[in-house]
Design a protein around this motif. Structure first.
Motif, PDB file in Angstrom:
ATOM      1  N   GLU A 230     -11.087  -3.065   7.232  1.00 55.11           N
ATOM      2  CA  GLU A 230     -11.302  -3.452   5.833  1.00 55.11           C
ATOM      3  C   GLU A 230     -10.278  -4.510   5.409  1.00 55.11           C
ATOM      4  O   GLU A 230     -10.626  -5.519   4.790  1.00 55.11           O
ATOM      5  N   LEU A 231      -9.014  -4.292   5.772  1.00 52.48           N
ATOM      6  CA  LEU A 231      -7.964  -5.249   5.409  1.00 52.48           C
ATOM      7  C   LEU A 231      -8.217  -6.600   6.070  1.00 52.48           C
ATOM      8  O   LEU A 231      -8.091  -7.643   5.433  1.00 52.48           O
ATOM      9  N   LEU A 245      -0.916 -11.810   7.544  1.00 48.65           N
ATOM     10  CA  LEU A 245      -1.223 -10.617   8.330  1.00 48.65           C
ATOM     11  C   LEU A 245      -0.900 -10.846   9.807  1.00 48.65           C
ATOM     12  O   LEU A 245      -0.300  -9.996  10.474  1.00 48.65           O
ATOM     13  N   ALA A 246      -1.267 -12.015  10.321  1.00 46.95           N
ATOM     14  CA  ALA A 246      -1.071 -12.320  11.740  1.00 46.95           C
ATOM     15  C   ALA A 246       0.395 -12.522  12.093  1.00 46.95           C
ATOM     16  O   ALA A 246       0.777 -12.428  13.260  1.00 46.95           O
ATOM     17  N   GLY A 283      -1.788   9.752   1.626  1.00 52.06           N
ATOM     18  CA  GLY A 283      -1.164   8.426   1.686  1.00 52.06           C
ATOM     19  C   GLY A 283      -2.144   7.320   2.026  1.00 52.06           C
ATOM     20  O   GLY A 283      -1.771   6.173   2.188  1.00 52.06           O
ATOM     21  N   GLN A 284      -3.438   7.642   2.113  1.00 48.42           N
ATOM     22  CA  GLN A 284      -4.463   6.640   2.420  1.00 48.42           C
ATOM     23  C   GLN A 284      -4.565   5.621   1.277  1.00 48.42           C
ATOM     24  O   GLN A 284      -4.662   5.999   0.112  1.00 48.42           O
ATOM     25  N   ILE A 285      -4.502   4.354   1.630  1.00 43.90           N
ATOM     26  CA  ILE A 285      -4.631   3.287   0.623  1.00 43.90           C
ATOM     27  C   ILE A 285      -6.100   2.916   0.482  1.00 43.90           C
ATOM     28  O   ILE A 285      -6.781   2.659   1.469  1.00 43.90           O
ATOM     29  N   THR A 286      -6.573   2.905  -0.749  1.00 41.88           N
ATOM     30  CA  THR A 286      -7.925   2.415  -1.039  1.00 41.88           C
ATOM     31  C   THR A 286      -7.778   0.990  -1.538  1.00 41.88           C
ATOM     32  O   THR A 286      -7.069   0.726  -2.512  1.00 41.88           O
ATOM     33  N   LEU A 287      -8.473   0.094  -0.877  1.00 40.53           N
ATOM     34  CA  LEU A 287      -8.221  -1.328  -1.087  1.00 40.53           C
ATOM     35  C   LEU A 287      -9.372  -2.016  -1.794  1.00 40.53           C
ATOM     36  O   LEU A 287     -10.537  -1.774  -1.506  1.00 40.53           O
ATOM     37  N   GLU A 288      -9.029  -2.879  -2.756  1.00 45.46           N
ATOM     38  CA  GLU A 288      -9.975  -3.823  -3.330  1.00 45.46           C
ATOM     39  C   GLU A 288      -9.423  -5.218  -3.077  1.00 45.46           C
ATOM     40  O   GLU A 288      -8.251  -5.383  -2.792  1.00 45.46           O
ATOM     41  N   LYS A 289     -10.288  -6.207  -3.230  1.00 46.88           N
ATOM     42  CA  LYS A 289      -9.885  -7.569  -2.865  1.00 46.88           C
ATOM     43  C   LYS A 289      -8.630  -8.030  -3.613  1.00 46.88           C
ATOM     44  O   LYS A 289      -7.750  -8.659  -3.031  1.00 46.88           O
ATOM     45  N   LYS A 290      -8.531  -7.674  -4.880  1.00 48.27           N
ATOM     46  CA  LYS A 290      -7.383  -8.147  -5.678  1.00 48.27           C
ATOM     47  C   LYS A 290      -6.062  -7.525  -5.212  1.00 48.27           C
ATOM     48  O   LYS A 290      -4.988  -8.013  -5.543  1.00 48.27           O
ATOM     49  N   VAL A 295      -0.820  -5.219  -0.577  1.00 43.50           N
ATOM     50  CA  VAL A 295      -0.744  -4.473   0.690  1.00 43.50           C
ATOM     51  C   VAL A 295       0.032  -5.292   1.730  1.00 43.50           C
ATOM     52  O   VAL A 295       0.872  -4.756   2.462  1.00 43.50           O
ATOM     53  N   LEU A 296      -0.229  -6.605   1.794  1.00 45.16           N
ATOM     54  CA  LEU A 296       0.479  -7.455   2.763  1.00 45.16           C
ATOM     55  C   LEU A 296       1.976  -7.500   2.446  1.00 45.16           C
ATOM     56  O   LEU A 296       2.814  -7.500   3.353  1.00 45.16           O
ATOM     57  N   ARG A 297       2.318  -7.529   1.149  1.00 47.63           N
ATOM     58  CA  ARG A 297       3.744  -7.513   0.774  1.00 47.63           C
ATOM     59  C   ARG A 297       4.377  -6.169   1.120  1.00 47.63           C
ATOM     60  O   ARG A 297       5.536  -6.100   1.531  1.00 47.63           O
ATOM     61  N   LEU A 298       3.601  -5.107   0.945  1.00 51.30           N
ATOM     62  CA  LEU A 298       4.080  -3.780   1.324  1.00 51.30           C
ATOM     63  C   LEU A 298       4.371  -3.728   2.825  1.00 51.30           C
ATOM     64  O   LEU A 298       5.433  -3.269   3.256  1.00 51.30           O
ATOM     65  N   LEU A 299       3.432  -4.232   3.638  1.00 45.87           N
ATOM     66  CA  LEU A 299       3.598  -4.207   5.091  1.00 45.87           C
ATOM     67  C   LEU A 299       4.725  -5.137   5.551  1.00 45.87           C
ATOM     68  O   LEU A 299       5.293  -4.964   6.628  1.00 45.87           O
TER      69      LEU A 299
END
Length: 321
Positions: A230-231, A245-246, A283-290, A295-299
């Motif tokens: 999904e991400l 991400l890469a 702890g599952q993240i539910t993701l929307e496009k916005k 999420v990328l900053r979190l990772l």
């Protein structure tokens, strides 16, 4: 802004001034590409006559003259970007892994085989053409064209115009057209044809491959955190997100994945007002496009709190102490 426009205009003009200098040399290389488990490139050198080299240089100089004469707008590369003739996209070479690999091969002149011109199977494998223009001061500018079968005229299709008649050519004829794909100068790629640039260097596929490897590792370390597919699908819509991400550091990500408990995730979401939902139990993240950037900053571990004031920040560069 205007400063970036000026900077890139000057860089392209500088590259052009090198290519148009007296005493420069031009070498033509043929690049083949094979897809096995991974993509494999090979680079072959060619032997040019003095007349061919002169012709090649004249053609390159004419085409770059046409580009530079326009009121060019420079902009950051976006995948599949439909750009008009007055727009030039740019990218650092280091962000294009296969470009780095091919440039290294082009710079190891003595180790390259001469292209087996007579081999019809070899001709079918040609993926791209590269011309390296070298100045007497040791600097080199590298220009690339996507190869298509129409660039190679078979002898039965080509007629040579002579003084009194038209005669069939005995040999295949290589036609280098004016569809210059990109120019690599120092550490930058100037992109004139986005689609052919992406094809030559397998660019999007390589980023997706890196992103998949990172998400696979993340799934092993913390399978409940996020649905990687999904991400990746959401990140693919924006090259900046896919690039982010890469380029995540796997070692840092492994450490982060083991420390992101459901409670800590829920607190980060609340404290930094992130645009994603967290299940407080799993702890599952539910993701929307916005929420993709969050999420990328979190990772990337870019949410930090000041020891002095307690203020919470997003940071864009970190140095361990």
């Amino acid at each position: 802004g205007g400063r970036i426009q000026m900077q890139h205009r000057e860089m392209l003009a500088d590259s052009f001034s090198i290519i148009t200098r007296e005493g420069v040399s031009a070498e033509l290389f043929l690049i083949t590409k094979k897809k096995k488990q991974t993509t494999e490139y090979e680079v072959f050198r060619t032997i040019l006559t003095v007349e061919s080299e002169k012709l090649l240089l004249e053609q390159i100089q004419e085409e770059l003259s046409r580009i530079i004469a326009k009121d060019i707008v420079f902009g950051e590369y976006q995948p599949g970007l439909s750009i008009d003739r007055d727009y030039v996209a740019f990218l650092p070479v280091l962000e294009v892994p296969y470009a780095v690999e091919i440039v290294e091969k082009l710079d190891t002149l003595g180790d390259l085989d001469v292209a087996p011109y007579a081999d019809q199977n070899f001709i079918k494998q040609i993926w791209a053409l590269a011309v390296v223009v070298r100045s007497c001061c040791g600097r080199s500018e590298k220009l690339f064209w996507k190869f298509t079968p129409s660039k190679m005229l078979a002898s039965r299709r080509a007629l040579i115009w002579r003084e009194s008649d038209l005669a069939p050519s005995n040999d295949p004829i290589l036609n280098i057209d004016n569809k210059l794909s990109c120019l690599i100068s120092s550490n930058n790629i100037f992109i004139f044809k986005v689609n052919s640039f992406e094809l030559i260097f397998n660019y999007i596929e390589k980023l997706e491959e890196n992103a998949n490897a990172i998400l696979g590792m993340l799934n092993q370390k913390n399978s409940g955190l996020i649905t990687g597919v999904e991400l990746l699908q959401m990140a693919k819509s924006d090259i900046r997100k896919l690039r982010k991400l890469a380029s995540l550091d796997q070692a840092s990500l492994e450490e982060l994945a083991t420390k992101l408990t459901p409670q800590r995730l829920a607190r980060i979401k609340e404290d930094y007002q992130c645009d994603f939902d967290v299940d407080p139990q799993t702890g599952q993240i539910t993701l929307e496009k916005k929420g993709v950037w969050d999420v990328l900053r979190l990772l990337s571990d870019e949410f930090l709190e000041s020891e002095v004031t307690g203020t919470k920040y997003e940071v864009f560069g970190k140095k361990r102490r």
